[in-house]
Scaffold this active site. Structure first.
Site, short mmCIF file in Angstrom:
data_model
loop_
_atom_site.label_atom_id
_atom_site.label_comp_id
_atom_site.label_asym_id
_atom_site.label_seq_id
_atom_site.Cartn_x
_atom_site.Cartn_y
_atom_site.Cartn_z
CE1 TYR A 47 -5.17 -1.78 4.50
CE2 TYR A 47 -3.97 0.23 3.95
CZ TYR A 47 -4.87 -0.81 3.49
OH TYR A 47 -4.69 -0.96 2.13
CB SER A 67 -0.89 0.00 1.14
OG SER A 67 -1.42 1.17 1.57
#
Ligand code: NAD
Length: 253
Positions: free
Chosen positions: A158, A145
């Site tokens: 996350y 990410s």
């Protein structure tokens, strides 16, 4: 180098979380290059099945909840029974929880780390053993990410998980490169999927994000197909431990 460097005919890829979003986009890209797909999901991936079968390659759906490591052995066993084994693993399944760090709960920490990092590692371990035991080359593609590189905001578990994915990609590459297994990652930018629905519906965040993407648009699942085929194919045989941003230029900004 010839076009056959990207040819995946006769290969089989396990793609987790491929009923929708980026996993579906990568599964379709791999299938278009000739690859059979083992789609690992909590829900029946009917649209992905139809679209892969239209491309003319084999498709197997495996039901599995990667909130735990329990289904991992069965995923490899089913791939072996149907296609004689797997050559490629795309660790795409992932979840996100949003809340201020001052309020963030232990449950939102554990649930995200379990899917995004723990199951990714142990599925990779099972896949690497499968490749080494079967004397076959292997390709692992982890989905990282922008928050493997940046801190983010209101997504502590996350960010921890995706920063961990970048580190584990390097670690696994260091240990397994000499065993014929390539471990790399793709770091998608801001892509229009369920994962970013909350951001896209927040007018202020949505405007801020779009305003700093040099490509001038959110990414689509198809935008990952080419990178997935590259990292799954022999074209990337000497690429190890790399995290490839597919981000419309976000990190360059
Ligand atoms: P999505 O929510 O559409 O897809 C997530 C997929 O993971 C779904 O198929 C879902 O069923 C699966 N999944 C979640 N929990 C699971 C579990 N316990 N067991 C099995 N499968 C499970 O979102 P997406 O954007 O397509 O996300 C795919 C991956 O890409 C994730 O790892 C996500 O973190 C990552 N990512 C997304 C973006 C983005 O902008 N959309 C950016 C960077 C990284």
């Amino acid at each position: 180098m010839s076009a056959s460097f990207f040819d995946l005919r006769g290969k089989t890829a396990i793609v987790t979380g491929s009923n929708t979003g980026l996993g579906q986009g990568m599964a379709l890209g791999l299938a278009a290059a000739g690859c059979n797909i083992v789609a690992v999901n909590r829900r029946a991936p009917e649209e992905t099945r139809r679209r892969v079968e239209e491309l003319g390659t084999g498709f197997l759906a495996v039901d599995a909840d990667l909130a735990s490591t329990a289904p991992i052995d069965d995923i490899l066993a089913q791939a072996e029974a149907r296609f004689g084994g797997a050559d490629i693993l795309v660790n795409n399944a992932g979840i996100i929880r949003r809340a201020d760090s001052l309020e963030f709960t232990e449950q939102d920490w554990d649930e995200v780390l379990d899917v995004n990092l723990k199951s990714l590692f142990f599925l990779s371990q099972a896949f690497a053993r499968h490749c080494i035991d079967g004397s076959r080359r292997g390709k692992i593609i982890n989905i990282a990410s922008m928050l493997s590189f940046q801190g983010g905001i209101r997504v502590p578990s996350y960010t921890a998980s995706k920063s961990g994915v970048l580190g584990l990609t390097r670690l696994m590459a260091n240990e397994w490169a000499s065993r014929g297994i390539n471990v790399n990652a793709i770091a998608p930018g801001y892509m229009a999927t369920n994962n970013t629905e909350a951001l896209r519906h927040d007018p202020e965040r949505s405007r801020e994000i779009l305003g700093r993407i040099p490509a001038g648009r959110w990414g689509d699942p198809e935008d990952l197909a080419g990178a997935a085929v590259f990292l799954a194919s022999s074209a990337s045989d000497y690429v190890h431990g790399h995290t490839l941003a597919v981000d419309g230029g976000w990190l360059a900004r």
